[in-house]
Design a protein around this motif. Structure first.
Motif, PDB file in Angstrom:
ATOM      1  N   ARG A  40       0.912  -1.358   0.065  1.00  0.00           N
ATOM      2  CA  ARG A  40      -0.051   0.000   0.191  1.00  0.00           C
ATOM      3  C   ARG A  40       0.793   1.271  -0.154  1.00  0.00           C
ATOM      4  N   ARG A  41       1.998   1.202   0.780  1.00  0.00           N
ATOM      5  CA  ARG A  41       2.989   2.214   0.981  1.00  0.00           C
ATOM      6  C   ARG A  41       3.595   2.582  -0.509  1.00  0.00           C
ATOM      7  N   ILE A  42       3.853   1.382  -1.049  1.00  0.00           N
ATOM      8  CA  ILE A  42       4.651   1.430  -2.586  1.00  0.00           C
ATOM      9  C   ILE A  42       3.647   2.170  -3.473  1.00  0.00           C
ATOM     10  N   GLN A  43       2.331   1.802  -3.509  1.00  0.00           N
ATOM     11  CA  GLN A  43       1.306   2.382  -4.301  1.00  0.00           C
ATOM     12  C   GLN A  43       1.176   3.707  -4.087  1.00  0.00           C
ATOM     13  N   GLN A  44       1.097   4.071  -3.008  1.00  0.00           N
ATOM     14  CA  GLN A  44       1.035   5.493  -2.480  1.00  0.00           C
ATOM     15  C   GLN A  44       2.331   6.284  -3.190  1.00  0.00           C
ATOM     16  N   TRP A  45       3.366   5.767  -3.129  1.00  0.00           N
ATOM     17  CA  TRP A  45       4.475   6.712  -3.739  1.00  0.00           C
ATOM     18  C   TRP A  45       4.603   6.549  -5.113  1.00  0.00           C
ATOM     19  N   GLN A  46       3.665   5.538  -5.742  1.00  0.00           N
ATOM     20  CA  GLN A  46       3.746   5.608  -7.243  1.00  0.00           C
ATOM     21  C   GLN A  46       2.504   6.459  -7.704  1.00  0.00           C
ATOM     22  N   SER A  47       1.633   6.919  -6.767  1.00  0.00           N
ATOM     23  CA  SER A  47       0.333   7.516  -6.877  1.00  0.00           C
ATOM     24  C   SER A  47       0.795   9.092  -7.202  1.00  0.00           C
ATOM     25  N   PRO A  48      -0.107  10.133  -7.528  1.00  0.00           N
ATOM     26  CA  PRO A  48      -0.122  11.504  -7.638  1.00  0.00           C
ATOM     27  C   PRO A  48      -0.071  11.827  -6.159  1.00  0.00           C
ATOM     28  N   GLU A  54       5.984  16.819   2.147  1.00  0.00           N
ATOM     29  CA  GLU A  54       7.027  17.943   2.357  1.00  0.00           C
ATOM     30  C   GLU A  54       7.159  18.922   1.517  1.00  0.00           C
ATOM     31  N   SER A  55       7.328  20.038   1.644  1.00  0.00           N
ATOM     32  CA  SER A  55       7.132  21.257   0.824  1.00  0.00           C
ATOM     33  C   SER A  55       8.389  20.960  -0.284  1.00  0.00           C
ATOM     34  N   GLY A  56       8.124  20.852  -1.597  1.00  0.00           N
ATOM     35  CA  GLY A  56       8.982  20.720  -2.485  1.00  0.00           C
ATOM     36  C   GLY A  56       9.330  19.279  -2.954  1.00  0.00           C
ATOM     37  N   LEU A  57       8.768  18.163  -2.094  1.00  0.00           N
ATOM     38  CA  LEU A  57       9.025  16.840  -2.411  1.00  0.00           C
ATOM     39  C   LEU A  57       8.295  16.446  -3.678  1.00  0.00           C
ATOM     40  N   GLU A  58       6.862  16.938  -3.953  1.00  0.00           N
ATOM     41  CA  GLU A  58       6.189  16.600  -4.960  1.00  0.00           C
ATOM     42  C   GLU A  58       6.887  16.937  -6.343  1.00  0.00           C
ATOM     43  N   THR A  59       7.397  18.024  -6.390  1.00  0.00           N
ATOM     44  CA  THR A  59       8.079  18.401  -7.562  1.00  0.00           C
ATOM     45  C   THR A  59       9.360  17.622  -7.667  1.00  0.00           C
ATOM     46  N   VAL A  60      10.171  17.362  -6.768  1.00  0.00           N
ATOM     47  CA  VAL A  60      11.313  16.579  -6.983  1.00  0.00           C
ATOM     48  C   VAL A  60      10.629  14.804  -7.423  1.00  0.00           C
ATOM     49  N   VAL A  64      11.615  13.139 -11.264  1.00  0.00           N
ATOM     50  CA  VAL A  64      12.548  11.826 -11.057  1.00  0.00           C
ATOM     51  C   VAL A  64      11.919  10.535 -11.469  1.00  0.00           C
ATOM     52  N   ARG A  65      10.557  10.832 -10.896  1.00  0.00           N
ATOM     53  CA  ARG A  65       9.681   9.295 -10.927  1.00  0.00           C
ATOM     54  C   ARG A  65       9.177   9.447 -12.291  1.00  0.00           C
ATOM     55  N   PHE A  90      12.302   4.579  -8.716  1.00  0.00           N
ATOM     56  CA  PHE A  90      11.303   3.826  -8.603  1.00  0.00           C
ATOM     57  C   PHE A  90      11.005   3.307  -7.329  1.00  0.00           C
ATOM     58  N   PHE A  91       9.639   2.637  -7.251  1.00  0.00           N
ATOM     59  CA  PHE A  91       9.264   2.188  -5.908  1.00  0.00           C
ATOM     60  C   PHE A  91       8.792   0.704  -5.947  1.00  0.00           C
ATOM     61  N   THR A  92       9.215  -0.204  -5.242  1.00  0.00           N
ATOM     62  CA  THR A  92       8.973  -1.614  -5.426  1.00  0.00           C
ATOM     63  C   THR A  92       8.844  -2.300  -3.953  1.00  0.00           C
TER      64      THR A  92
END
Ligand code: UDX
Length: 556
Positions: A40-48, A54-60, A64-65, A90-92
């Motif tokens: 579930r955690r991995i899926q969240q990282w793969q999602s929007p 964290e401020s700025g994290l989404e842009t980064v 890269v993703r 990548f998240f896996t």
């Protein structure tokens, strides 16, 4: 040192996710894979919708993703590296990724042990050890294993032994490289760290491994800020850094108790001592104590270490920092109860703020939960909670763990509107240092961090595009590249979806500052406002006809 092609980060949490994203950003040619056993955690990282805000994290991460254009598509002088960069994060859940990695970062959670020997103070290494067993089984010979998680001193040595038992004769290097991220500014802490600490075995191959890791950081961190030590020093320094910061908070909070019984005001005292350059002004804000997942745990771990070395005085000294911290909430709740002549029955109390500090939705070690638990013992009619960042389910879970019946009976209610929460309340308690709760405009802070993500070495991209536009408070920036001087006014560039930087601002959707006139208007006698973070202008509030009590000041 060895060329690094592939990195694996084990643990997709607060530390692992942002660290991996920033590594991937500065090293487009390295593949960074984040491994977590929770799908579930991995899926969240793969999602929007990332699981960590964290401020700025989404842009980064988008860069890269998804290979998204960080800078947009028009008017760039050298767009190549920005726009055409491939995806490299990548998240896996697949442990096979470990076998590909030249460097494996261990970033799994290491909470306090709640059972058995050392319960309440030792570190629970279950997650770390089980991840380590996977790593030991799969890592390729010569891989460098890096501890990112905060671990007890001596863990690197233990891991080295473990690896030689599981994979006898296979060479591995183990480094300690603790993170110093504070929530809410993790990306700034990662892109412009005060220091990067690398602890190694001190053998020639250990030092070579440390050099390889230092090279990775040198893509964006000046080499003068990269320290190499032995692994014990590095592990201990992490605990001590947090212990010293927490100690300052407990020290000033102990003084706040004296202030409450005398005419002194703790903020005036803190300001006066903070001007001494040897003391400095930071981490001297008195309040409800420190919350969050690190300070209490790391002090417990430091004290446990001291105790296990037979240093009881040292252990006692540091434990006292945590004791003082807990007393701070006890005293505050007691103040509230006393102001109602020890009778809260039939009263409605409103709580503004639930997260452990401002600008985060993290409810772990929330200060509010202690206060609420103590107030509930007095059986008030209702406690209504508003927090601009926390998810209601997180708040309820925390309260369920200390007072389940109050949740079932709906004595505790979560509100998505601060005015509704405070309406018909007999008292309002401000327990988080959110700017939204102030009754004065927050002072514009001077630019302390530069949100420029790409290092000076970057090609001649227009600087405006190098800026992550989450810092609205940056002042005018100038710099030159190839003889051309650039100037940027972050304030101009930083409106949501601004055309200038062509990237979406990812500031959290924060409510405006609350209108205290509106709150005060709908309150009921005796109309108390309790300021647990010492951030309200009491004189201004009192003009609205409410009574004010502030931590570190004598009750009027
Ligand atoms: C901390 C450290 O700052 C960071 O370097 C480390 O890696 C992890 O632990 P964090 O827990 O995210 O980071 O928050 P921090 O901003 O340090 O605040 C901790 C707590 O202390 C909060 O509850 C905060 O409100 C409180 N605090 C902080 C005070 O009460 N007074 C102060 O002066 C400063």
């Amino acid at each position: 040192s060895e060329p690094v092609k592939s990195v694996c980060v084990v643990g997709a949490g607060y530390v692992g996710g942002p660290t991996a994203a920033v590594l991937a950003l500065y090293h487009p040619s390295i593949t960074v894979e984040v491994l977590d056993r929770d799908p579930r955690r991995i899926q969240q990282w793969q999602s929007p919708h990332l699981p960590v805000h964290e401020s700025g994290l989404e842009t980064v991460v988008r860069t890269v993703r998804d290979g998204a254009d960080m800078a947009g598509d028009e008017g760039l002088t050298d767009p190549l590296s920005v726009q055409k960069r491939g995806r490299n994060l990548f998240f896996t859940c697949d442990t096979a990724t470990i076998a590909r990695a030249d460097i494996v970062f261990m970033a799994v959670n290491t909470p306090t042990k709640t059972f058995g020997v050392g319960a309440g103070c030792a570190t629970n290494m279950t997650a770390f050890d089980s991840a380590m067993r996977e790593v030991a089984a799969h890592a390729k010979p010569g891989a460098i294993i890096v501890e990112k998680s905060t671990v007890p001193g001596g863990t690197a040595e233990r891991v080295r032994k473990m690896l030689s038992t599981y994979r006898p004769g296979v060479p591995f290097e183990v480094l300690s490289n603790p993170e110093f991220l504070a929530e809410g500014c993790a990306i700034d802490n990662l892109t412009a760290p005060d220091r990067v600490l690398i602890g190694s075995a001190g053998t020639p191959s250990g030092r070579r491994a440390a050099r390889t890791l230092a090279n990775l950081y040198e893509a964006w961190v000046p080499s003068s800020k990269i320290l190499q030590t032995n692994s014990w020093s590095s592990e201990l320094a992490k605990l001590v850094a947090n212990a010293m910061l927490a100690q300052r908070i407990s020290s000033i909070n102990s003084i706040s108790a004296i202030c409450e019984k005398t005419g002194a005001e703790v903020d005036q005292v803190a300001h006066a001592i903070g001007l001494d350059a040897r003391i400095g002004p930071q981490f001297l804000k008195a309040g409800l104590g420190f919350g969050g997942s690190c300070f209490r745990k790391d002090i417990a771990s430091l004290a446990y270490l001291a105790e296990s070395l037979g240093l009881d005085d040292v252990a006692h000294y540091w434990r006292q920092v945590n004791v003082m911290n807990e007393r701070q909430r006890d005293r505050f709740s007691r103040k509230v109860i006393d102001c109602f002549e020890r009778n809260l029955v039939g009263r409605k109390l409103a709580i503004l703020g639930f997260a452990f500090k401002k600008n985060t939705g993290d409810t772990r070690e929330s200060l509010a939960v202690d206060v609420i638990r103590q107030l509930l013992e007095e059986r008030p009619a209702e406690i209504a909670i508003f927090d601009p960042y926390c998810r209601p389910e997180d708040i309820l879970r925390e309260i369920m763990s200390v007072a389940p019946e109050a949740v079932h009976n709906e004595v505790v209610k979560i509100s998505s509107d601060p005015y509704l929460a405070c309406s018909q309340a007999h008292a309002v308690l401000v327990v988080t240092d959110c700017d939204q709760f102030r009754n004065t405009r927050p002072k514009k802070k001077r630019a302390t961090t530069q949100s420029v993500l790409f290092p000076q070495k970057s090609p001649a991209w227009a600087p405006a595009h190098d800026l992550l536009c989450h810092e609205t408070t940056l002042e005018r920036e100038t710099w030159t590249h190839d003889g051309v001087s650039y100037q940027l006014n972050a304030q101009d560039a930083c409106s949501p979806n601004c055309s200038d930087c062509r990237t979406t601002c990812d500031r959290p959707s924060v409510t405006e500052q609350v209108e205290w006139t509106r709150i005060a208007y709908n309150m009921l006698e005796p109309r108390w406002v309790f300021d647990g973070r010492g951030q309200l202008d009491a004189a201004e509030l009192e003009k609205l006809g409410v009574r004010v009590d502030t931590v570190g000041r004598r009750t009027a």
